[in-house]
Enzyme design. Structure first.
Site, PDB file in Angstrom:
ATOM      1  N   ARG A 391       0.797  -1.227   0.000  1.00 54.72           N
ATOM      2  CA  ARG A 391       0.000   0.000   0.000  1.00 54.72           C
ATOM      3  C   ARG A 391       0.830   1.278   0.000  1.00 54.72           C
ATOM      4  NH1 ARG A 391      -2.679   1.462   5.766  1.00 54.72           N
ATOM      5  NH2 ARG A 391      -0.777   1.561   7.017  1.00 54.72           N
ATOM      6  N   GLU A 534      -6.194   3.700   5.704  1.00 55.06           N
ATOM      7  CA  GLU A 534      -6.247   5.164   5.644  1.00 55.06           C
ATOM      8  C   GLU A 534      -6.124   5.656   4.209  1.00 55.06           C
ATOM      9  OE1 GLU A 534      -3.147   8.694   5.899  1.00 55.06           O
ATOM     10  OE2 GLU A 534      -2.760   7.049   7.275  1.00 55.06           O
TER      11      GLU A 534
END
Length: 611
Positions: A391, A534
């Site tokens: 990510r 997030e």
């Protein structure tokens, strides 16, 4: 000039002289001049008549015969006629044979020419496109090929995904952007589709760019291997616009095979081979990125990056409608660091500089110090973090906005709330085809989100984790694993994949974050999450320069390194808040992808800087 008769007589006389001299026993010196003169005379004879000299035929002695001369002449004439007739008949037979041979040869040549496609203009390599002329040709997009056009002649251009020969016919799949269609060509005995044409079509290299023309028809059964299942093109013309020159590193069909879902968290190693047990060839992530221009041709990637484009469009669209001004800030920043963070350093004409980690300084400066009040930017963000995960990227696209507030940073949170709902609704409404294409290779669940967006305090999120048996303190930073676990808990309890946490611990936020006025250990900051990861970090910023310097000292930041930043607040600055969104991460998580590299055009991570 002498006549032919005179030359004949002279040559005969010279011959007599030579014979008499030889008969008299004279030496060569005597008769040789006669010989040389004879040779010259013969040359003159040939020059005059165009033929070599020959002595006149001697009269043959007549045979003794008791028959009268008239009877002999009559017999001779009859034989002459017979011979002439036979010669004429023989010549006619030879002429007839020669004519038949010529017909057979012509027929064979025409047959060979037809097999080779000689003289056919409906197939072959097209001339190089050099903008030489504009014709009256009209191309139809592959996506527009529908049953309503059945019977119409269409011309399409695209990549030749597949071609195969079946008997005396060829089947092809031509692909363009999000769509693909089947074309068929069968050899006709006397029609325009020759064996050479079928062979040419079937022999073209995969991924060559082709123009395919033909009549659109509706097949008896849907063509399951293409997107335009209810139609096919009966080919009448097929030309190669640009031929694939080298062997493909992988087949596009293999790169489009469905892949099982996986967790988009944890370490990432691009050399790691994923084993599939379905018996098919699958293309690994490393070779995909090595040949990214090919990988991007897959229908799933065509969908991903059109969806990503729409995210940027919706982001800009919503903010422009709500009074925001788009800004363009520099990515070259003076100094060797940006607020003490790890950055990519460079030499700027002898001065230390770095690549911007965000537009933080300039978006605050323009919104709060320059009077624009509401600003946003879409641009590259650079992070020199040696994070090899699924990510993280070293360069990604930031969607940032900053706005002045009157009383409370909730004013910014309301904008974020409405912005994301606008984006999600817009994607579901405007990208239906793209989402359908993506699901064919990467099945995923639709994102669940509430109106308004679910808001939890950081402490409430930590409490959910503790209730589930996970150790998490109210003032400790969330680990990646705990973020993911919290996302699962929120989805189970509240029925949403999208939420935000408010009031993060002050200790885990940047120095410019405004502390919570009621609890000095907390801050006026927030993070938004999709599927437990997030995608946005933001806060109310400190707009007082003295307070800003105080907080910088607490974080151990040298004030000289942030002098330009602090100075921008010394001439009256409005209270403000904002945040930064990671475009690639939003796309990855909205679509349920397993790796952020799947949503980055040309990913940059600690181990990859090309292509």
């Amino acid at each position: 000039m002498s006549t032919e008769e005179e030359l004949n007589a002279k040559i005969a006389a010279l011959g007599d002289q030579i014979r008499q001299a030889k008969a008299a026993g004279e030496s060569q010196d005597v008769w040789n001049p006669f010989l040389q003169e004879m040779i010259a005379t013969k040359a003159a004879f040939k020059e005059l008549t165009g033929k070599d000299f020959a002595p006149p035929p001697q009269q043959s002695k007549k045979k003794a015969s008791s028959e009268p001369e008239a009877i002999n002449q009559e017999a001779f004439d009859k034989n002459k006629e017979k011979r002439a007739k036979k010669a004429a008949e023989k010549a006619q037979r030879e002429a007839e044979k020669e004519a038949k041979r010529a017909v057979r040869a012509q027929r064979e040549k025409e047959k060979l020419d037809k097999l080779a496609g000689v003289g056919q203009s409906n197939f072959g390599d097209a001339p190089l496109v050099q903008s030489l002329e504009v014709t009256d040709k009209t191309w139809t997009s592959v996506g527009a090929l529908k049953p309503s056009l059945a019977g119409k002649v269409v011309l399409v251009r695209g990549h030749l995904q597949k071609s195969r020969m079946v008997g005396k016919g060829a089947f092809v799949v031509v692909r363009s952007s999000l769509y693909s269609v089947q074309g068929v060509a069968f050899e006709t005995k006397d029609g325009p589709l020759s064996a050479a044409m079928v062979k040419y079509i079937a022999g073209l290299p995969a991924e060559s760019v082709v123009d395919m023309e033909g009549t659109l028809s509706v097949p008896d059964t849907p063509v399951e291997s293409v997107t335009q299942k209810m139609v096919e093109v009966h080919i009448t013309s097929f030309h190669c616009v640009c031929k694939a020159k080298t062997a493909l590193p992988f087949q596009i069909e293999d790169a489009m095979r469905p892949e099982p879902a996986d967790e988009a968290v944890g370490e990432y190693n691009e050399d790691e081979e994923i084993v599939h047990d379905d018996g098919f060839v699958h293309v690994g992530q490393k070779i995909r990125l090595d040949y990214r221009w090919l990988d991007l041709r897959t229908l799933a990637n065509q969908a991903i990056f059109r969806i990503e484009s729409m995210v940027g469009c919706l982001f800009r669209e919503y903010l422009m409608k709500n009074g925001f001004v788009e800004i363009h800030t520099p990515k070259l920043i003076g100094g060797a660091s940006e607020g003490g963070s790890e950055v990519f350093q460079l030499n700027y004409f002898g001065q230390p500089a770095c690549l911007a980690m965000s537009p933080q300084l300039h978006k605050q400066m323009t919104a709060a110090s320059s009077g624009f009040e509401r600003v946003f930017e879409t641009g590259p963000v650079f992070r020199a973090e040696n994070s090899n995960t699924r990510r993280h990227l070293c360069e990604f696209t930031g969607l940032d906005f900053e706005m002045v507030i009157h009383e409370h940073y909730n004013e910014a949170l309301e904008v974020f709330n409405d912005l994301f709902i606008y984006i999600f609704d817009g994607l579901n409404e405007r990208c239906k085809v793209e989402l359908e294409r993506l699901r064919e290779q990467f099945p995923f669940k639709d994102l669940k989100y509430l109106r308004p967006t679910l808001k939890l305090t950081y402490a409430e999120g930590c409490a959910l984790l503790r209730e589930a048996g996970v150790e998490q303190g109210d003032y400790e930073d969330l680990s990646t694993e705990n973020e993911k676990k919290l996302g699962d808990l929120v989805a189970e309890k509240y029925g949403t994949d999208f939420f935000f946490l408010d009031k993060f611990p002050l200790a885990v936020r940047p120095f410019y974050t405004m502390p919570d006025p009621k609890n000095p250990q907390l801050s006026n900051s927030y993070d938004f999450f999709i599927r437990g990861q997030e995608i946005l970090s933001g806060a109310q910023r400190i707009h007082d320069p003295d307070y800003l310097e105080e907080r910088a000292k607490v974080h151990g930041i040298d004030l000289k390194d942030i002098k330009a930043y602090v100075d921008s607040f010394r001439h009256g600055t409005q209270p403000h808040a904002g945040g930064g969104i990671g475009l690639e991460r939003v796309v990855m998580l909205f679509l349920g992808l397993t790796n952020i590299r799947k949503s980055a055009w040309f990913p940059r991570d600690p181990k990859r800087i090309s292509p």
